[in-house]
Design an enzyme around this catalytic site. Structure first.
Site, PDB file in Angstrom:
ATOM      1  N   ASP A  28       0.833  -1.206   0.000  1.00 33.13           N
ATOM      2  CA  ASP A  28       0.000   0.000   0.000  1.00 33.13           C
ATOM      3  C   ASP A  28       0.871   1.261   0.000  1.00 33.13           C
ATOM      4  OD1 ASP A  28      -2.294   1.509   0.050  1.00 33.13           O
ATOM      5  OD2 ASP A  28      -2.684   1.229   2.181  1.00 33.13           O
ATOM      6  N   HIS A  45       2.708   3.167  -8.985  1.00 30.09           N
ATOM      7  CA  HIS A  45       2.644   1.706  -9.176  1.00 30.09           C
ATOM      8  C   HIS A  45       3.918   1.212  -9.862  1.00 30.09           C
ATOM      9  CE1 HIS A  45      -1.325   1.948  -7.665  1.00 30.09           C
ATOM     10  NE2 HIS A  45      -1.877   2.476  -8.738  1.00 30.09           N
ATOM     11  N   LEU A 139      10.369 -21.189  -3.453  1.00 27.73           N
ATOM     12  CA  LEU A 139       9.404 -20.186  -2.977  1.00 27.73           C
ATOM     13  C   LEU A 139       8.127 -20.278  -3.812  1.00 27.73           C
ATOM     14  CD1 LEU A 139       8.807 -17.573  -1.239  1.00 27.73           C
ATOM     15  CD2 LEU A 139       9.650 -16.259  -3.201  1.00 27.73           C
TER      16      LEU A 139
HETATM   17  C1  FPP Z   1      -1.870   0.194  -3.279  1.00 32.06           C
HETATM   18  O1  FPP Z   1      -1.452   1.529  -3.376  1.00 32.06           O
HETATM   19  C2  FPP Z   1      -1.251  -0.593  -4.343  1.00 32.06           C
HETATM   20  C3  FPP Z   1      -1.916  -1.114  -5.412  1.00 32.06           C
HETATM   21  C4  FPP Z   1      -3.383  -0.929  -5.594  1.00 32.06           C
HETATM   22  C5  FPP Z   1      -1.214  -1.838  -6.469  1.00 32.06           C
HETATM   23  C6  FPP Z   1      -0.003  -2.603  -6.068  1.00 32.06           C
HETATM   24  C7  FPP Z   1       0.662  -3.006  -7.311  1.00 32.06           C
HETATM   25  C8  FPP Z   1       1.983  -3.010  -7.580  1.00 32.06           C
HETATM   26  C9  FPP Z   1       3.031  -2.739  -6.582  1.00 32.06           C
HETATM   27  C10 FPP Z   1       2.457  -3.292  -8.965  1.00 32.06           C
HETATM   28  C11 FPP Z   1       1.952  -4.558  -9.571  1.00 32.06           C
HETATM   29  C12 FPP Z   1       2.515  -5.744  -8.899  1.00 32.06           C
HETATM   30  C13 FPP Z   1       2.841  -6.880  -9.530  1.00 32.06           C
HETATM   31  C14 FPP Z   1       3.388  -8.012  -8.764  1.00 32.06           C
HETATM   32  C15 FPP Z   1       2.703  -7.051 -10.976  1.00 32.06           C
HETATM   33  P1  FPP Z   1      -2.568   2.665  -3.504  1.00 32.06           P
HETATM   34  O2  FPP Z   1      -2.697   3.040  -4.936  1.00 32.06           O
HETATM   35  O3  FPP Z   1      -3.838   2.250  -2.854  1.00 32.06           O
HETATM   36  O4  FPP Z   1      -1.839   3.801  -2.687  1.00 32.06           O
HETATM   37  P2  FPP Z   1      -2.510   4.956  -1.822  1.00 32.06           P
HETATM   38  O5  FPP Z   1      -3.267   4.285  -0.710  1.00 32.06           O
HETATM   39  O6  FPP Z   1      -1.325   5.729  -1.336  1.00 32.06           O
HETATM   40  O7  FPP Z   1      -3.393   5.738  -2.751  1.00 32.06           O
END
Ligand code: FPP
Length: 250
Positions: A28, A45, A139
């Site tokens: 997050d 992201h 893993l």
């Molecule tokens: C939450 O941050 C994160 C996500 C919704 C996406 C997580 C995805 C990745 C790290 C990349 C893709 C991963 C793989 C393995 C292909 P948020 O956008 O909710 O952040 P915020 O709460 O600060 O708005």
């Protein structure tokens, strides 16, 4: 005082014993990381991708057997289309770039969630990495995509109802083990440690059944800044916990 290098932390946690068999992570804070820099959310992201690598390599080095990452929730389908497209493109890019190395490292990749909702090209990429990495023994890397824990539980309940209706099992045989066997995570032990980045103290519909006895570690670090050092600090924190599973201390 200088911070010890990650290798020193790794030695410390090996000495401490108990390495979690299964670590689950709510990644997050990508959006906030981007906002702090005046960038689009999709840049956050993108910046989160090296942290995925850090988590995988940290787990391999520490001897964690299962790593489950929450990459995209069912609720995330309600985000703006441009952000969804960027996340799906990152998923395909990750698969194209990392599949071969993951296979060589002995990592088995599984994608957990309602994969029917993915685009045909994302679906094909998922199928490709799952078959390319099948059989890795170091893993198990589970990436939750289009995943929601309540939907997973409903799916499991429906499957059990179908098995009862077909006469395969009786209602009395519906118990914790038959239900757990219908979850996406049936092949693995429950998470021992759940890490959430960005300081939020929420479970956000992630592995509700499976985290019944997981230890929670919440770090203020935003996901793009997460390193294997942060993973090791979380494991050290886990090693300090007195896990009683509802019983009294030994
Ligand atoms: C939450 O941050 C994160 C996500 C919704 C996406 C997580 C995805 C990745 C790290 C990349 C893709 C991963 C793989 C393995 C292909 P948020 O956008 O909710 O952040 P915020 O709460 O600060 O708005």
């Amino acid at each position: 005082m200088t911070t010890p290098p990650a290798s020193a932390r790794l030695a410390e946690l090996r000495l401490n014993g108990a390495i979690p068999r299964h670590v689950a992570v709510i990644m997050d804070g990508n959006g906030r990381w981007a906002r702090e820099r005046g960038l689009e959310r999709s840049a956050g992201h993108q910046a989160g991708m090296p942290a995925v690598r850090e988590a995988v390599e940290g787990c391999l080095a520490a001897g964690v057997g299962v790593l489950t990452l929450f990459a995209f929730s069912q609720e995330n389908w309600q985000r703006p289309p441009a952000e969804i497209d960027a996340l799906m493109a990152l998923l395909e890019e990750y698969i194209a770039r990392e599949a071969e190395e993951l296979r060589e490292q002995g990592v088995t990749v599984r994608m957990l969630g309602d994969l029917e909702r993915l685009s045909p090209s994302a679906r094909a990429a998922v199928d490709a990495i799952q078959s390319a990495t099948a059989g890795g023994t170091r893993l198990a890397l589970n990436i939750c995509i289009s995943y929601g824990s309540r939907a997973e539980l409903v799916r499991a309940a429906r499957r059990l109802a179908e098995r009862v209706a077909a006469g395969e099992i009786t209602p009395a045989q519906v118990d914790e083990s038959t239900l757990a066997a219908e979850l996406y995570t049936a092949a693995w032990p429950d998470p021992d440690l759940l890490i959430r980045t960005s300081g939020e103290m929420r479970i956000s519909n992630f592995l509700l059944w499976q985290v019944a006895y997981a230890e929670f570690h919440v770090t203020p670090v935003l996901w793009p800044d997460f390193t294997r050092e942060d993973l090791y600090l979380a494991i050290l924190d886990f090693q300090r916990r007195d896990r009683r599973f509802g019983r009294v201390s030994a």
